[in-house]
Design a protein around this motif. Structure first.
Motif, PDB file in Angstrom:
ATOM      1  N   VAL A 274       0.683   6.275  11.473  1.00  0.00           N
ATOM      2  CA  VAL A 274       0.829   4.950  12.072  1.00  0.00           C
ATOM      3  C   VAL A 274      -0.389   4.604  12.916  1.00  0.00           C
ATOM      4  N   ARG A 275      -0.963   5.573  13.598  1.00  0.00           N
ATOM      5  CA  ARG A 275      -2.159   5.286  14.393  1.00  0.00           C
ATOM      6  C   ARG A 275      -3.348   4.966  13.497  1.00  0.00           C
ATOM      7  N   ALA A 276      -3.506   5.714  12.398  1.00  0.00           N
ATOM      8  CA  ALA A 276      -4.612   5.438  11.472  1.00  0.00           C
ATOM      9  C   ALA A 276      -4.458   4.066  10.836  1.00  0.00           C
ATOM     10  N   PHE A 277      -3.233   3.725  10.452  1.00  0.00           N
ATOM     11  CA  PHE A 277      -2.982   2.414   9.850  1.00  0.00           C
ATOM     12  C   PHE A 277      -3.331   1.301  10.818  1.00  0.00           C
ATOM     13  N   GLU A 278      -2.909   1.427  12.071  1.00  0.00           N
ATOM     14  CA  GLU A 278      -3.144   0.344  13.018  1.00  0.00           C
ATOM     15  C   GLU A 278      -4.598   0.263  13.450  1.00  0.00           C
ATOM     16  N   THR A 279      -5.313   1.383  13.457  1.00  0.00           N
ATOM     17  CA  THR A 279      -6.750   1.349  13.723  1.00  0.00           C
ATOM     18  C   THR A 279      -7.474   0.601  12.608  1.00  0.00           C
ATOM     19  N   ARG A 280      -7.125   0.910  11.362  1.00  0.00           N
ATOM     20  CA  ARG A 280      -7.748   0.218  10.234  1.00  0.00           C
ATOM     21  C   ARG A 280      -7.367  -1.261  10.235  1.00  0.00           C
ATOM     22  N   ALA A 281      -6.097  -1.549  10.559  1.00  0.00           N
ATOM     23  CA  ALA A 281      -5.654  -2.939  10.587  1.00  0.00           C
ATOM     24  C   ALA A 281      -6.435  -3.743  11.620  1.00  0.00           C
ATOM     25  N   SER A 282      -6.698  -3.153  12.767  1.00  0.00           N
ATOM     26  CA  SER A 282      -7.473  -3.851  13.792  1.00  0.00           C
ATOM     27  C   SER A 282      -8.895  -4.134  13.312  1.00  0.00           C
ATOM     28  N   THR A 283      -9.502  -3.148  12.648  1.00  0.00           N
ATOM     29  CA  THR A 283     -10.849  -3.337  12.109  1.00  0.00           C
ATOM     30  C   THR A 283     -10.875  -4.452  11.070  1.00  0.00           C
ATOM     31  N   GLU A 284      -9.886  -4.461  10.191  1.00  0.00           N
ATOM     32  CA  GLU A 284      -9.821  -5.493   9.163  1.00  0.00           C
ATOM     33  C   GLU A 284      -9.589  -6.873   9.786  1.00  0.00           C
ATOM     34  N   ALA A 285      -8.731  -6.937  10.780  1.00  0.00           N
ATOM     35  CA  ALA A 285      -8.457  -8.221  11.432  1.00  0.00           C
ATOM     36  C   ALA A 285      -9.694  -8.738  12.148  1.00  0.00           C
ATOM     37  N   ASP A 286     -10.420  -7.862  12.813  1.00  0.00           N
ATOM     38  CA  ASP A 286     -11.644  -8.263  13.516  1.00  0.00           C
ATOM     39  C   ASP A 286     -12.693  -8.787  12.549  1.00  0.00           C
ATOM     40  N   ALA A 287     -12.661  -8.281  11.311  1.00  0.00           N
ATOM     41  CA  ALA A 287     -13.610  -8.728  10.290  1.00  0.00           C
ATOM     42  C   ALA A 287     -13.130  -9.988   9.563  1.00  0.00           C
ATOM     43  N   GLY A 288     -11.968 -10.490   9.947  1.00  0.00           N
ATOM     44  CA  GLY A 288     -11.447 -11.709   9.345  1.00  0.00           C
ATOM     45  C   GLY A 288     -10.764 -11.500   8.011  1.00  0.00           C
ATOM     46  N   ARG A 289     -10.442 -10.259   7.687  1.00  0.00           N
ATOM     47  CA  ARG A 289      -9.790  -9.987   6.408  1.00  0.00           C
ATOM     48  C   ARG A 289      -8.272  -9.932   6.578  1.00  0.00           C
TER      49      ARG A 289
ATOM     50  N   VAL B  59      -4.663  -8.569   6.632  1.00  0.00           N
ATOM     51  CA  VAL B  59      -4.192  -7.264   7.067  1.00  0.00           C
ATOM     52  C   VAL B  59      -2.755  -7.056   6.586  1.00  0.00           C
ATOM     53  N   PRO B  60      -2.488  -6.017   5.784  1.00  0.00           N
ATOM     54  CA  PRO B  60      -1.094  -5.719   5.422  1.00  0.00           C
ATOM     55  C   PRO B  60      -0.350  -5.219   6.651  1.00  0.00           C
ATOM     56  N   ARG B  61       0.926  -5.501   6.731  1.00  0.00           N
ATOM     57  CA  ARG B  61       1.726  -5.064   7.872  1.00  0.00           C
ATOM     58  C   ARG B  61       2.813  -4.080   7.461  1.00  0.00           C
ATOM     59  N   ALA B  62       2.793  -3.611   6.210  1.00  0.00           N
ATOM     60  CA  ALA B  62       3.831  -2.701   5.738  1.00  0.00           C
ATOM     61  C   ALA B  62       3.214  -1.632   4.837  1.00  0.00           C
ATOM     62  N   LEU B  63       3.878  -0.497   4.770  1.00  0.00           N
ATOM     63  CA  LEU B  63       3.501   0.608   3.894  1.00  0.00           C
ATOM     64  C   LEU B  63       4.742   1.096   3.167  1.00  0.00           C
TER      65      LEU B  63
ATOM     66  N   PRO C 180       0.835  -1.209   0.000  1.00  0.00           N
ATOM     67  CA  PRO C 180       0.000   0.000   0.000  1.00  0.00           C
ATOM     68  C   PRO C 180       0.866   1.253   0.000  1.00  0.00           C
ATOM     69  N   LEU C 181       0.443   2.246  -0.762  1.00  0.00           N
ATOM     70  CA  LEU C 181       1.243   3.452  -0.972  1.00  0.00           C
ATOM     71  C   LEU C 181       0.700   4.623  -0.156  1.00  0.00           C
ATOM     72  N   VAL C 182       1.614   5.363   0.454  1.00  0.00           N
ATOM     73  CA  VAL C 182       1.278   6.597   1.166  1.00  0.00           C
ATOM     74  C   VAL C 182       1.842   7.767   0.381  1.00  0.00           C
ATOM     75  N   VAL C 183       1.019   8.777   0.176  1.00  0.00           N
ATOM     76  CA  VAL C 183       1.487  10.008  -0.443  1.00  0.00           C
ATOM     77  C   VAL C 183       1.157  11.168   0.490  1.00  0.00           C
ATOM     78  N   LEU C 184       1.906  12.241   0.369  1.00  0.00           N
ATOM     79  CA  LEU C 184       1.784  13.361   1.285  1.00  0.00           C
ATOM     80  C   LEU C 184       1.108  14.545   0.608  1.00  0.00           C
ATOM     81  N   ALA C 185       0.242  15.204   1.356  1.00  0.00           N
ATOM     82  CA  ALA C 185      -0.485  16.367   0.843  1.00  0.00           C
ATOM     83  C   ALA C 185      -0.165  17.591   1.686  1.00  0.00           C
ATOM     84  N   ARG C 186       0.146  18.676   1.027  1.00  0.00           N
ATOM     85  CA  ARG C 186       0.349  19.940   1.728  1.00  0.00           C
ATOM     86  C   ARG C 186      -0.976  20.679   1.846  1.00  0.00           C
TER      87      ARG C 186
END
Length: 502
Positions: free
Chosen positions: A94-109, A111-115, A22-28
């Motif tokens: 990092v907090r947003a990623f781990e919040t989403r990862a927890s939601t995905e894991a709870d749903a049984g999907r 979960v990527p562990r890298a960005l 998954p790709l992260v890009v930065l916005a000003r």
């Protein structure tokens, strides 16, 4: 117990993106052309998508977008691009990623562990340093539980916009990770509950952290040795606990040395009830972090040695538990310190200066440093004066004070110089001993004036971190609990002397 120190995400700098991550890009803030932010397949989202999610580019803002054929894109705001905003962005990401990862894991999907994050061409050493600090510390968590741990970000791949900067940025990342690891170790020690963390535990943790680190040696001394040596302050404070005190000396001698020999002294009170002058129950749970200064010194010595800085450093950590019992020291007692000076006790909750006085006197007599810096969660007055994000600096030398403030600024820690006011010198004098432990007047200043009596006239600074050593809320890279404050400043202070001629 979680592993100590807690693991950090692996962060690398590379010249090319990797397929499938998954790709992260930065916005000003204020960017108008948003389609390029989303990469391949994102052009059809553009302004409509930005409007829908309310993208502004402000620092700390994080959004995701599902782009055609390219999976999820993460967009993180960096505000106006000022370096501190990059730290805020990294922590939020990092907090947003781990919040989403927890939601995905709870749903049984799955979960990527890298960005991977695409750095804009203007991203230099300072910006990347701040970004890595935010990513490394913003996702920190400490929890004792029997449930499975939540998914964590394991790796971040930084794709450099300018290949010519690869080596410079890699060096910056490696160094920042070392500073972050030291901060995390300090947080771990501070957050460990005091039913586990007694003086012996903290001393052995110093031994564990320093194991196999080149040039670093640790000595641990028990209460019998301290009694024979005359550590009256430490023994008085620790006398009320069934768990006896310890004294830790960490010695770093590089193969080649430049600059002064620096002594770092840290308060190591593993729990502070206040003793007979007992604290109110409200907030006493935070007293598990009353050894934050000692933990910062331990972590700083380990980090300095791991970085191989060519400056000789000695760390001294007097460790005790300030408890209530029939053997506790009392208001009105007179205590003789290591160097022979005596103190009239007026408040057993002013225990930090009692143990520091012994350690400072020991440093003067036995270590022979060129300068000394002590760090402690010492006075509630400092928290009132400067709040919870800024540490207080008392110093006998202008250059030393300036170095500390500048070192903190380079590593994301704020300091403010406080005065050693001569008008309050007489308040520290006792009628029945050499010195009065807790005289009337401005509490942080009189505490510093008391400590100065034990410095032997050496260049000295006292860092009061009662406010920023702990936090009850998330603020950028800081999360609730022990913050690790002062660790990075101490390491950077040592680094500032590596080209200094003595």
């Amino acid at each position: 117990m979680p592993a100590l120190p807690s693991p950090l995400p692996e962060i690398e700098v590379t010249a090319a993106a990797r397929r499938g991550l998954p790709l992260v890009v930065l916005a000003r803030a204020g960017d108008d052309d948003l389609a390029p932010l989303l990469g391949p397949g994102g052009a059809d989202l553009g302004a409509d998508w930005a409007t829908a999610v309310g993208l502004t580019g402000k620092a700390g803002e994080v959004h995701t977008a599902a782009t055609q054929g390219a999976g999820v894109r993460w967009v993180a705001g960096i505000g106006d691009g000022e370096p501190r905003q990059w730290r805020k962005a990294g922590a939020a990401l990092v907090r947003a990623f781990e919040t989403r990862a927890s939601t995905e894991a709870d749903a049984g999907r799955r979960v990527p562990r890298a960005l991977q994050l695409t750095l804009p061409p203007e991203a230099g050493e300072e910006e990347v340093t701040e970004l890595v600090l935010g990513v490394s510390l913003g996702g920190y968590r400490f929890k004792l539980t029997n449930t499975a741990p939540k998914p964590r970000l394991r790796a971040l791949r930084l794709v450099a916009g300018e290949p010519s900067q690869l080596e410079l940025l890699r060096t910056a990342v490696e160094r920042t990770l070392a500073y972050a690891a030291g901060t995390v170790a300090t947080r771990d020690m501070g957050n460990t509950p005091s039913n586990i963390k007694d003086p012996a535990w903290l001393a052995q943790t110093a031994v564990k952290l320093a194991a196999d680190v080149p040039g670093l040696r640790v000595s641990v001394y028990d209460e019998r040795w301290m009694a024979a040596q005359g550590f009256g302050g430490v023994l008085a404070v620790g006398g009320g606990s069934s768990r006896p005190p310890r004294f830790v000396v960490l010695s770093y001698r590089p193969s080649r040395s430049a600059g002064p020999h620096i002594a770092l002294v840290g308060k190591g009170i593993t729990f502070d009830t206040g003793g007979i002058s007992i604290k109110p129950a409200d907030g006493m749970q935070w007293m598990r972090t009353d050894m934050a200064g000692g933990a910062a010194v331990i972590s700083a010595l380990v980090t300095v040695a791991r970085l191989g800085l060519p400056v000789r450093v000695t760390g001294l950590v007097p460790i005790a538990e300030n408890h209530v019992s029939g053997s506790a020291y009392r208001p009105g007692d007179i205590v003789r310190h290591y160097d022979g000076q005596t103190t009239e006790v007026s408040n057993t909750d002013a225990e930090g200066r009692m143990v520091l006085a012994d350690a400072l006197g020991y440093a003067v007599r036995n270590i022979g440093p060129d300068l000394m810096v002590d760090v402690a969660t010492l006075t509630g007055s400092m928290k009132i004066a400067l709040g919870t994000r800024t540490g207080g600096v008392f110093a006998t030398e202008d250059d030393l004070a300036a170095r500390i403030v500048e070192a903190g600024a380079r590593r994301g820690e704020a300091w403010w110089r406080m005065p050693l006011l001569a008008d309050h010198e007489d308040a520290v004098v006792s009628e029945v001993a050499d010195w009065q432990q807790c005289p009337p007047g401005p509490g942080s200043i009189t505490a510093a004036l008391f400590l100065r009596k034990f410095t032997g006239g050496l260049p000295w600074a006292h860092l009061d971190i009662a406010g920023p050593a702990r936090s009850e809320k998330v603020v950028d890279e800081i999360v609730p609990g022990a913050t690790g404050f002062a660790t990075r400043t101490l390491v950077e202070l040592v680094a500032s002397y590596q080209t200094h001629d003595t």
